[in-house]
Design an enzyme around this catalytic site. Structure first.
Site, mmCIF file in Angstrom:
data_model
loop_
_atom_site.group_PDB
_atom_site.id
_atom_site.type_symbol
_atom_site.label_atom_id
_atom_site.label_comp_id
_atom_site.label_asym_id
_atom_site.label_seq_id
_atom_site.Cartn_x
_atom_site.Cartn_y
_atom_site.Cartn_z
ATOM 1 N N LYS A 1 0.848 -1.191 0.000
ATOM 2 C CA LYS A 1 0.000 0.000 0.000
ATOM 3 C C LYS A 1 0.883 1.241 0.000
ATOM 4 O O LYS A 1 1.732 1.409 0.878
ATOM 5 C CB LYS A 1 -0.907 -0.011 1.223
ATOM 6 C CG LYS A 1 -1.783 1.229 1.312
ATOM 7 C CD LYS A 1 -2.829 1.106 2.391
ATOM 8 C CE LYS A 1 -3.634 2.384 2.488
ATOM 9 N NZ LYS A 1 -4.718 2.288 3.475
ATOM 10 N N TYR B 1 -15.201 0.831 -6.804
ATOM 11 C CA TYR B 1 -16.512 1.462 -6.657
ATOM 12 C C TYR B 1 -17.352 1.239 -7.917
ATOM 13 O O TYR B 1 -18.553 1.462 -7.905
ATOM 14 C CB TYR B 1 -16.354 2.965 -6.384
ATOM 15 C CG TYR B 1 -15.557 3.247 -5.115
ATOM 16 C CD1 TYR B 1 -16.199 3.321 -3.884
ATOM 17 C CD2 TYR B 1 -14.170 3.385 -5.150
ATOM 18 C CE1 TYR B 1 -15.470 3.552 -2.716
ATOM 19 C CE2 TYR B 1 -13.437 3.620 -3.991
ATOM 20 C CZ TYR B 1 -14.096 3.700 -2.779
ATOM 21 O OH TYR B 1 -13.376 3.918 -1.628
ATOM 22 N N LYS C 1 -2.264 -1.400 -3.793
ATOM 23 C CA LYS C 1 -3.131 -0.231 -3.708
ATOM 24 C C LYS C 1 -2.309 1.032 -3.810
ATOM 25 O O LYS C 1 -1.301 1.124 -3.120
ATOM 26 C CB LYS C 1 -3.853 -0.285 -2.364
ATOM 27 C CG LYS C 1 -4.783 0.847 -2.084
ATOM 28 C CD LYS C 1 -5.341 0.689 -0.705
ATOM 29 C CE LYS C 1 -6.223 1.880 -0.409
ATOM 30 N NZ LYS C 1 -6.698 1.891 0.945
#
Ligand code: PBG
Length: 327
Positions: free
Chosen positions: A198, A317, A252
Protein backbone atom coordinates in the site's frame (compact mmCIF):
# COMPACT_ATOMS: atom_id res chain seq x y z
CA UNK A 1 9.51 -16.18 -37.48
CA UNK A 2 8.66 -14.71 -40.88
CA UNK A 3 8.34 -10.98 -41.03
CA UNK A 4 6.28 -8.59 -43.10
CA UNK A 5 4.64 -9.09 -45.59
CA UNK A 6 4.09 -12.80 -44.71
CA UNK A 7 3.38 -11.78 -41.16
CA UNK A 8 0.55 -9.29 -40.87
CA UNK A 9 -0.36 -8.53 -37.27
CA UNK A 10 -3.62 -6.95 -38.38
CA UNK A 11 -4.99 -10.22 -39.82
CA UNK A 12 -6.55 -11.48 -36.54
CA UNK A 13 -7.83 -7.98 -35.76
CA UNK A 14 -10.09 -7.84 -38.83
CA UNK A 15 -13.35 -9.13 -37.37
CA UNK A 16 -15.17 -9.00 -34.08
CA UNK A 17 -15.17 -12.80 -33.87
CA UNK A 18 -11.45 -13.13 -34.53
CA UNK A 19 -10.63 -10.38 -32.05
CA UNK A 20 -12.67 -12.22 -29.44
CA UNK A 21 -11.00 -15.49 -30.34
CA UNK A 22 -7.48 -14.25 -29.60
CA UNK A 23 -8.35 -12.18 -26.53
CA UNK A 24 -6.22 -13.06 -23.49
CA UNK A 25 -7.63 -11.30 -20.43
CA UNK A 26 -11.34 -11.60 -19.81
CA UNK A 27 -13.20 -9.68 -17.15
CA UNK A 28 -16.21 -11.28 -15.46
CA UNK A 29 -18.32 -10.30 -12.45
CA UNK A 30 -16.29 -12.90 -10.50
CA UNK A 31 -13.35 -10.50 -10.68
CA UNK A 32 -15.15 -7.70 -8.88
CA UNK A 33 -15.27 -6.71 -5.24
CA UNK A 34 -17.67 -3.86 -4.64
CA UNK A 35 -16.31 -1.25 -2.21
CA UNK A 36 -19.16 0.32 -0.24
CA UNK A 37 -19.10 3.21 2.20
CA UNK A 38 -21.54 2.74 5.04
CA UNK A 39 -22.67 5.55 7.30
CA UNK A 40 -24.35 6.01 10.64
CA UNK A 41 -25.86 9.29 9.37
CA UNK A 42 -29.58 9.88 9.11
CA UNK A 43 -29.86 9.82 5.30
CA UNK A 44 -30.37 6.44 3.62
CA UNK A 45 -28.10 7.52 0.76
CA UNK A 46 -25.79 10.51 0.96
CA UNK A 47 -23.79 11.29 -2.19
CA UNK A 48 -20.03 11.75 -1.84
CA UNK A 49 -19.31 15.05 -3.62
CA UNK A 50 -15.80 14.10 -4.71
CA UNK A 51 -16.79 10.62 -5.87
CA UNK A 52 -19.61 10.98 -8.41
CA UNK A 53 -22.02 8.06 -8.45
CA UNK A 54 -21.04 6.82 -4.98
CA UNK A 55 -23.21 7.28 -1.89
CA UNK A 56 -22.58 6.74 1.78
CA UNK A 57 -25.30 4.24 2.60
CA UNK A 58 -27.24 3.38 5.73
CA UNK A 59 -27.52 -0.09 7.28
CA UNK A 60 -30.75 -0.93 5.48
CA UNK A 61 -29.40 0.33 2.15
CA UNK A 62 -26.21 -1.68 2.41
CA UNK A 63 -28.36 -4.79 2.72
CA UNK A 64 -30.09 -3.75 -0.52
CA UNK A 65 -26.69 -3.23 -2.14
CA UNK A 66 -25.59 -6.66 -0.97
CA UNK A 67 -28.66 -8.18 -2.63
CA UNK A 68 -27.89 -6.25 -5.78
CA UNK A 69 -24.30 -7.51 -5.70
CA UNK A 70 -25.51 -11.09 -5.32
CA UNK A 71 -27.96 -10.70 -8.20
CA UNK A 72 -25.20 -9.30 -10.40
CA UNK A 73 -22.88 -12.21 -9.63
CA UNK A 74 -20.40 -10.10 -7.65
CA UNK A 75 -18.75 -12.50 -5.18
CA UNK A 76 -17.95 -10.09 -2.36
CA UNK A 77 -18.39 -6.60 -1.01
CA UNK A 78 -15.92 -4.58 1.06
CA UNK A 79 -17.18 -2.21 3.73
CA UNK A 80 -15.75 1.15 4.83
CA UNK A 81 -17.39 3.11 7.64
CA UNK A 82 -18.22 6.77 8.02
CA UNK A 83 -19.00 7.35 11.68
CA UNK A 84 -20.21 10.40 13.51
CA UNK A 85 -17.23 12.56 14.58
CA UNK A 86 -18.46 12.37 18.18
CA UNK A 87 -17.45 8.68 18.19
CA UNK A 88 -13.85 9.42 17.23
CA UNK A 89 -11.02 9.65 19.73
CA UNK A 90 -7.23 9.52 19.86
CA UNK A 91 -7.00 5.72 19.90
CA UNK A 92 -9.99 4.76 17.74
CA UNK A 93 -11.90 3.00 20.54
CA UNK A 94 -15.00 2.71 18.38
CA UNK A 95 -13.15 0.07 16.33
CA UNK A 96 -13.61 -2.24 19.32
CA UNK A 97 -17.34 -1.69 19.75
CA UNK A 98 -19.11 -4.99 19.02
CA UNK A 99 -22.29 -3.01 18.41
CA UNK A 100 -20.62 -0.49 16.16
CA UNK A 101 -21.64 0.38 12.63
CA UNK A 102 -19.44 -2.20 10.89
CA UNK A 103 -20.29 -5.21 13.11
CA UNK A 104 -23.97 -4.35 12.75
CA UNK A 105 -23.64 -4.09 8.99
CA UNK A 106 -21.86 -7.44 8.81
CA UNK A 107 -24.60 -9.10 10.86
CA UNK A 108 -27.40 -7.54 8.80
CA UNK A 109 -25.79 -8.54 5.51
CA UNK A 110 -24.94 -12.07 6.62
CA UNK A 111 -28.50 -12.55 7.81
CA UNK A 112 -30.15 -11.26 4.63
CA UNK A 113 -27.63 -12.38 2.01
CA UNK A 114 -25.60 -15.26 3.45
CA UNK A 115 -24.16 -16.18 0.06
CA UNK A 116 -22.15 -12.99 -0.41
CA UNK A 117 -18.60 -12.61 0.88
CA UNK A 118 -18.13 -9.81 3.37
CA UNK A 119 -14.73 -8.15 3.51
CA UNK A 120 -13.96 -5.53 6.12
CA UNK A 121 -11.07 -3.16 6.57
CA UNK A 122 -9.09 -3.55 9.74
CA UNK A 123 -8.03 0.02 10.33
CA UNK A 124 -8.27 2.77 12.86
CA UNK A 125 -8.52 5.81 10.59
CA UNK A 126 -12.34 5.92 10.43
CA UNK A 127 -12.37 6.03 14.24
CA UNK A 128 -9.42 8.24 15.19
CA UNK A 129 -9.81 12.00 15.57
CA UNK A 130 -6.42 12.50 13.86
CA UNK A 131 -7.26 10.28 10.86
CA UNK A 132 -4.23 8.00 11.16
CA UNK A 133 -4.36 4.22 10.83
CA UNK A 134 -2.57 3.69 14.12
CA UNK A 135 -2.16 5.04 17.61
CA UNK A 136 -0.50 8.46 17.59
CA UNK A 137 1.70 9.49 20.48
CA UNK A 138 3.21 12.92 19.97
CA UNK A 139 4.18 12.84 16.32
CA UNK A 140 4.75 9.11 16.09
CA UNK A 141 2.43 6.30 15.06
CA UNK A 142 3.45 3.68 17.58
CA UNK A 143 3.71 0.37 15.72
CA UNK A 144 3.29 -2.30 18.38
CA UNK A 145 0.49 -0.59 20.30
CA UNK A 146 -1.30 -0.07 16.99
CA UNK A 147 -0.91 -3.77 16.16
CA UNK A 148 -2.56 -4.69 19.47
CA UNK A 149 -5.49 -2.38 18.76
CA UNK A 150 -5.86 -3.64 15.19
CA UNK A 151 -5.72 -7.24 16.34
CA UNK A 152 -8.50 -6.65 18.86
CA UNK A 153 -10.49 -4.88 16.14
CA UNK A 154 -10.09 -7.87 13.82
CA UNK A 155 -11.58 -10.17 16.47
CA UNK A 156 -14.60 -7.89 16.84
CA UNK A 157 -15.15 -8.05 13.08
CA UNK A 158 -14.67 -11.82 12.94
CA UNK A 159 -17.07 -12.29 15.85
CA UNK A 160 -19.65 -10.30 13.89
CA UNK A 161 -19.30 -12.71 10.97
CA UNK A 162 -16.78 -11.16 8.60
CA UNK A 163 -15.49 -13.64 6.02
CA UNK A 164 -12.31 -11.76 5.17
CA UNK A 165 -10.50 -9.21 7.30
CA UNK A 166 -8.33 -6.80 5.36
CA UNK A 167 -5.76 -4.89 7.40
CA UNK A 168 -5.13 -1.61 5.56
CA UNK A 169 -2.82 0.03 8.07
CA UNK A 170 0.71 -1.02 6.99
CA UNK A 171 1.94 -1.57 10.55
CA UNK A 172 4.76 -4.11 10.84
CA UNK A 173 3.81 -7.55 12.12
CA UNK A 174 0.07 -7.11 12.08
CA UNK A 175 -0.76 -10.01 9.79
CA UNK A 176 0.94 -12.52 12.07
CA UNK A 177 -0.61 -11.04 15.18
CA UNK A 178 -4.09 -11.05 13.64
CA UNK A 179 -3.73 -14.62 12.32
CA UNK A 180 -2.65 -15.91 15.74
CA UNK A 181 -5.40 -14.19 17.63
CA UNK A 182 -8.07 -15.21 15.10
CA UNK A 183 -7.00 -18.81 15.50
CA UNK A 184 -6.97 -18.58 19.28
CA UNK A 185 -10.57 -17.34 19.14
CA UNK A 186 -11.71 -20.21 16.92
CA UNK A 187 -11.75 -18.10 13.76
CA UNK A 188 -9.38 -20.33 11.83
CA UNK A 189 -11.64 -20.11 8.77
CA UNK A 190 -11.61 -16.32 8.59
CA UNK A 191 -9.39 -15.22 5.71
CA UNK A 192 -6.90 -12.39 5.69
CA UNK A 193 -6.53 -10.18 2.63
CA UNK A 194 -3.49 -8.11 3.34
CA UNK A 195 -3.11 -4.59 2.04
CA UNK A 196 0.44 -5.78 1.52
CA UNK A 197 1.75 -3.20 -0.91
CA UNK A 198 0.00 0.00 0.00
CA UNK A 199 1.51 3.23 -1.18
CA UNK A 200 1.33 6.69 0.36
CA UNK A 201 -0.87 8.07 -2.38
CA UNK A 202 -2.68 11.23 -3.38
CA UNK A 203 -5.36 9.03 -4.92
CA UNK A 204 -7.08 8.39 -1.57
CA UNK A 205 -8.48 11.95 -1.41
CA UNK A 206 -12.17 11.28 -2.14
CA UNK A 207 -12.23 8.30 0.26
CA UNK A 208 -10.94 10.49 3.06
CA UNK A 209 -13.70 12.97 2.23
CA UNK A 210 -16.21 10.15 2.22
CA UNK A 211 -15.30 8.88 5.69
CA UNK A 212 -14.70 12.36 7.05
CA UNK A 213 -10.97 12.24 7.78
CA UNK A 214 -9.55 14.60 5.15
CA UNK A 215 -9.83 17.80 7.16
CA UNK A 216 -8.80 16.03 10.36
CA UNK A 217 -5.74 14.19 9.04
CA UNK A 218 -2.70 15.47 10.85
CA UNK A 219 0.35 15.25 8.60
CA UNK A 220 0.50 12.40 6.13
CA UNK A 221 0.96 8.63 6.14
CA UNK A 222 4.48 8.42 4.76
CA UNK A 223 5.97 6.81 7.89
CA UNK A 224 3.92 3.66 7.29
CA UNK A 225 2.61 3.62 3.73
CA UNK A 226 5.20 3.03 1.00
CA UNK A 227 7.04 5.53 -1.14
CA UNK A 228 5.52 5.54 -4.63
CA UNK A 229 8.98 5.58 -6.17
CA UNK A 230 9.85 2.10 -4.85
CA UNK A 231 9.31 -1.47 -6.04
CA UNK A 232 11.75 -3.72 -4.12
CA UNK A 233 10.14 -2.85 -0.83
CA UNK A 234 6.84 -4.22 -2.14
CA UNK A 235 8.51 -7.58 -2.66
CA UNK A 236 9.72 -7.63 0.93
CA UNK A 237 6.43 -6.42 2.39
CA UNK A 238 4.54 -9.17 0.60
CA UNK A 239 7.07 -11.85 1.56
CA UNK A 240 6.55 -10.99 5.21
CA UNK A 241 2.78 -10.94 4.94
CA UNK A 242 2.73 -14.34 3.25
CA UNK A 243 5.02 -15.75 5.92
CA UNK A 244 2.77 -14.29 8.60
CA UNK A 245 -0.30 -15.98 7.15
CA UNK A 246 -1.96 -13.75 4.55
CA UNK A 247 -4.36 -15.71 2.31
CA UNK A 248 -4.52 -13.02 -0.34
CA UNK A 249 -2.50 -9.93 -1.09
CA UNK A 250 -3.49 -6.55 -2.40
CA UNK A 251 -1.79 -3.71 -4.22
CA UNK A 252 -3.13 -0.23 -3.71
CA UNK A 253 -3.73 2.02 -5.64
CA UNK A 254 -4.32 0.06 -8.85
CA UNK A 255 -3.70 1.62 -12.23
CA UNK A 256 -0.61 3.69 -11.31
CA UNK A 257 0.99 0.51 -9.90
CA UNK A 258 0.54 -2.08 -12.67
CA UNK A 259 4.25 -2.87 -12.56
CA UNK A 260 3.98 -3.79 -8.89
CA UNK A 261 0.97 -6.04 -9.50
CA UNK A 262 2.78 -7.75 -12.33
CA UNK A 263 5.96 -8.30 -10.35
CA UNK A 264 4.18 -9.58 -7.26
CA UNK A 265 2.01 -12.04 -9.18
CA UNK A 266 5.08 -13.35 -11.02
CA UNK A 267 7.07 -13.65 -7.82
CA UNK A 268 4.57 -15.22 -5.45
CA UNK A 269 1.65 -16.72 -7.46
CA UNK A 270 -0.62 -15.61 -4.62
CA UNK A 271 -4.25 -14.62 -5.04
CA UNK A 272 -3.55 -11.00 -5.91
CA UNK A 273 -5.95 -8.09 -5.86
CA UNK A 274 -5.79 -4.45 -6.81
CA UNK A 275 -7.72 -1.66 -5.19
CA UNK A 276 -8.90 0.80 -7.82
CA UNK A 277 -9.09 3.57 -5.26
CA UNK A 278 -11.40 6.54 -4.92
CA UNK A 279 -9.17 9.02 -6.74
CA UNK A 280 -8.82 6.71 -9.73
CA UNK A 281 -12.60 6.34 -9.96
CA UNK A 282 -13.15 10.07 -9.41
CA UNK A 283 -10.79 10.99 -12.24
CA UNK A 284 -12.61 8.74 -14.66
CA UNK A 285 -16.02 10.02 -13.54
CA UNK A 286 -14.98 13.66 -13.77
CA UNK A 287 -13.71 13.23 -17.31
CA UNK A 288 -16.76 11.17 -18.28
CA UNK A 289 -19.16 13.77 -16.88
CA UNK A 290 -17.43 16.40 -19.00
CA UNK A 291 -17.80 14.23 -22.07
CA UNK A 292 -14.02 13.96 -22.36
CA UNK A 293 -13.86 10.18 -22.21
CA UNK A 294 -16.40 7.45 -22.76
CA UNK A 295 -17.33 6.24 -19.27
CA UNK A 296 -18.08 2.61 -20.04
CA UNK A 297 -15.11 2.16 -22.32
CA UNK A 298 -12.62 3.68 -19.92
CA UNK A 299 -13.93 1.83 -16.88
CA UNK A 300 -13.84 -1.51 -18.65
CA UNK A 301 -10.39 -0.77 -20.07
CA UNK A 302 -9.04 0.13 -16.64
CA UNK A 303 -10.44 -3.03 -15.04
CA UNK A 304 -9.20 -5.24 -17.86
CA UNK A 305 -5.76 -3.64 -17.59
CA UNK A 306 -5.61 -4.57 -13.92
CA UNK A 307 -6.43 -8.17 -14.83
CA UNK A 308 -3.88 -8.17 -17.61
CA UNK A 309 -1.23 -7.01 -15.15
CA UNK A 310 -1.91 -10.13 -13.08
CA UNK A 311 -4.77 -9.45 -10.70
CA UNK A 312 -7.24 -12.12 -9.76
CA UNK A 313 -9.75 -9.44 -8.88
CA UNK A 314 -10.28 -5.75 -8.33
CA UNK A 315 -11.79 -3.82 -5.45
CA UNK A 316 -13.68 -1.00 -7.10
CA UNK A 317 -16.51 1.46 -6.66
CA UNK A 318 -17.42 0.62 -10.28
CA UNK A 319 -18.25 -3.02 -9.49
CA UNK A 320 -22.05 -2.80 -9.91
CA UNK A 321 -21.75 -0.75 -13.08
CA UNK A 322 -19.18 -3.08 -14.58
CA UNK A 323 -21.16 -6.18 -13.58
CA UNK A 324 -24.27 -4.72 -15.22
CA UNK A 325 -22.38 -4.03 -18.42
CA UNK A 326 -21.00 -7.55 -18.38
CA UNK A 327 -24.39 -9.21 -17.99
C1 PBG B 1 -7.09 3.44 5.33
C2 PBG B 1 -7.75 3.21 4.02
C3 PBG B 1 -7.64 4.08 2.94
C4 PBG B 1 -8.40 3.54 1.91
C5 PBG B 1 -8.94 2.34 2.36
N1 PBG B 1 -8.52 2.13 3.67
C6 PBG B 1 -6.99 5.38 2.77
C7 PBG B 1 -5.84 5.81 3.51
O1 PBG B 1 -4.87 5.06 3.65
O2 PBG B 1 -5.86 6.95 3.96
C8 PBG B 1 -8.54 4.20 0.57
C9 PBG B 1 -9.64 3.76 -0.29
C10 PBG B 1 -9.91 4.63 -1.45
O3 PBG B 1 -9.24 5.64 -1.71
O4 PBG B 1 -10.86 4.31 -2.17
N2 PBG B 1 -7.27 2.54 6.30
Amino acid sequence: MPSFPETRMRRPRQFDWSRRLVQESVLTPNDLIWTIIISDGSKPRDPVQSLPGVDRVSLSEVVEDAKRARDLGIPAIALFPHVNPSLKDAVGSEALNPDGLVPNAIKAIKQAVPEIGVIVDVALDPFTDHGHDGVLVGDEIINDISVDALTDGAIVLANAGADIVAPSDMMDGRIGAIRKKLDRHGHHNVMIMSYAAKYASGFYGPYRDAIGTSSALRGDKRTYQMNSANTDVAIREVALDIEEGADMIMVKPGLPYLDIIHRLKRTYQMPTFAFQVSGECAMIMAAAQNGWVDEKRVIMESLTSLKRAGCDGVLTYFAPKAAEWLS
